[in-house]
Design a protein around this motif. Structure first.
Motif, short mmCIF file in Angstrom:
data_model
loop_
_atom_site.label_atom_id
_atom_site.label_comp_id
_atom_site.label_asym_id
_atom_site.label_seq_id
_atom_site.Cartn_x
_atom_site.Cartn_y
_atom_site.Cartn_z
N LYS A 57 31.91 37.84 40.57
CA LYS A 57 32.91 37.46 41.36
C LYS A 57 33.94 36.79 40.86
O LYS A 57 35.13 37.00 41.46
N SER A 58 33.69 35.92 40.10
CA SER A 58 34.47 35.02 39.52
C SER A 58 35.51 35.96 38.73
O SER A 58 36.68 35.45 38.52
N ALA A 59 35.01 36.62 37.92
CA ALA A 59 36.07 37.43 36.91
C ALA A 59 36.86 38.33 37.71
O ALA A 59 37.92 38.43 37.81
N LEU A 60 36.16 38.67 39.00
CA LEU A 60 37.03 39.59 39.82
C LEU A 60 38.30 38.85 40.51
O LEU A 60 39.24 39.13 40.38
N SER A 61 37.87 37.81 40.93
CA SER A 61 38.90 36.76 41.53
C SER A 61 40.12 36.38 40.46
O SER A 61 41.18 36.34 40.58
N ALA A 62 39.63 36.01 39.21
CA ALA A 62 40.47 35.90 38.33
C ALA A 62 41.50 36.87 37.89
O ALA A 62 42.49 36.66 37.64
N ARG A 63 41.07 38.13 37.70
CA ARG A 63 41.80 39.14 37.56
C ARG A 63 43.02 39.81 38.65
O ARG A 63 43.95 40.19 38.44
N GLN A 64 42.46 39.21 40.00
CA GLN A 64 43.23 39.38 40.95
C GLN A 64 44.03 38.30 41.30
O GLN A 64 45.06 38.36 42.16
N GLY A 65 44.27 37.05 40.34
CA GLY A 65 45.06 35.93 40.48
C GLY A 65 44.76 34.89 41.61
O GLY A 65 45.33 34.48 42.09
N GLY A 66 43.31 35.22 41.94
CA GLY A 66 42.97 34.09 42.99
C GLY A 66 42.39 32.95 42.31
O GLY A 66 42.80 32.66 40.99
N GLY A 67 41.91 32.10 43.09
CA GLY A 67 41.54 30.62 42.55
C GLY A 67 41.98 29.79 43.27
O GLY A 67 42.67 29.90 44.40
N ALA A 68 41.78 28.47 42.87
CA ALA A 68 42.34 27.15 43.62
C ALA A 68 43.75 27.10 43.40
O ALA A 68 44.45 27.52 42.32
N PRO A 69 44.52 26.84 44.65
CA PRO A 69 45.79 26.80 44.55
C PRO A 69 46.23 25.65 43.64
O PRO A 69 45.71 24.47 43.59
N ARG A 70 47.33 25.66 42.97
CA ARG A 70 47.88 24.87 41.96
C ARG A 70 48.96 23.86 42.66
O ARG A 70 49.76 24.35 43.43
N SER A 71 49.09 22.61 42.30
CA SER A 71 50.01 21.69 42.55
C SER A 71 51.31 21.88 42.03
O SER A 71 51.28 22.80 41.17
N GLY A 72 52.35 21.23 42.46
CA GLY A 72 53.73 21.43 41.81
C GLY A 72 53.41 21.43 40.34
O GLY A 72 52.46 21.68 39.60
N GLY A 73 54.56 21.67 39.62
CA GLY A 73 54.52 21.43 38.18
C GLY A 73 53.95 20.50 37.27
O GLY A 73 53.49 20.62 36.37
#
Length: 109
Positions: A86-102
Motif C-alpha cells: 500500500k505504501s509503494a502504491l501510494s508513493a507511485r500515485q503521488g500520495g503521502g503526507a502534505p508538504r508545507s511551503g518551500g
C-alpha cells in the motif's frame, strides 16, 4: 581373503553413493568389484527402511505448537507485505503526507 580396515569400507561405500558406479570406485581404490558390492549391500541392509524409520520423534503437541507459531509468523509477514504494498502504491500515485511551503523553518518577521 584380505582384511580391510572398517574405515576403508565406510569410505568406499560413501564414495560409491556419491559417484553411483561400483566399477569406477572399485578400480580407483584397487578393491575387487564383488568385495565392494558386498560392502554396499551390507550397508544398505543395516539402514532402516520405510516411513516409520524416517518419521519424526517429536510429539504431536510439539508439532502443533510449532505449526501455530509458524502460522502466526506467516500472518505477521503477510500484514507487513500488505502495508509495504500500500505504501509503494501510494508513493507511485503521488500520495503521502502534505508538504508545507518551500522552507524548512518558519520566517521571523
Amino acid at each position: 581373503m584380505k582384511n580391510y580396515p572398517p574405515q576403508l569400507k565406510v569410505d568406499a561405500v560413501a564414495l560409491y553413493e556419491s559417484r553411483a558406479t561400483i566399477r569406477s570406485v572399485a578400480a580407483d581404490l584397487g578393491i575387487n568389484l564383488e568385495t565392494l558390492r558386498n560392502w554396499v549391500r551390507a550397508a544398505d541392509a543395516s539402514r532402516p527402511r520405510g516411513r516409520r524409520a524416517e518419521a519424526s520423534v517429536e510429539s504431536p503437541t510439539a508439532l502443533e505448537a510449532e505449526n501455530a507459531a509458524l502460522r502466526k509468523k506467516v500472518r505477521e509477514l503477510e500484514e507487513e507485505r500488505e502495508i509495504l504494498r500500500k505504501s509503494a502504491l501510494s508513493a507511485r500515485q503521488g500520495g503521502g503526507a502534505p508538504r508545507s511551503g518551500g522552507g524548512v523553518y518558519p520566517r521571523d518577521d
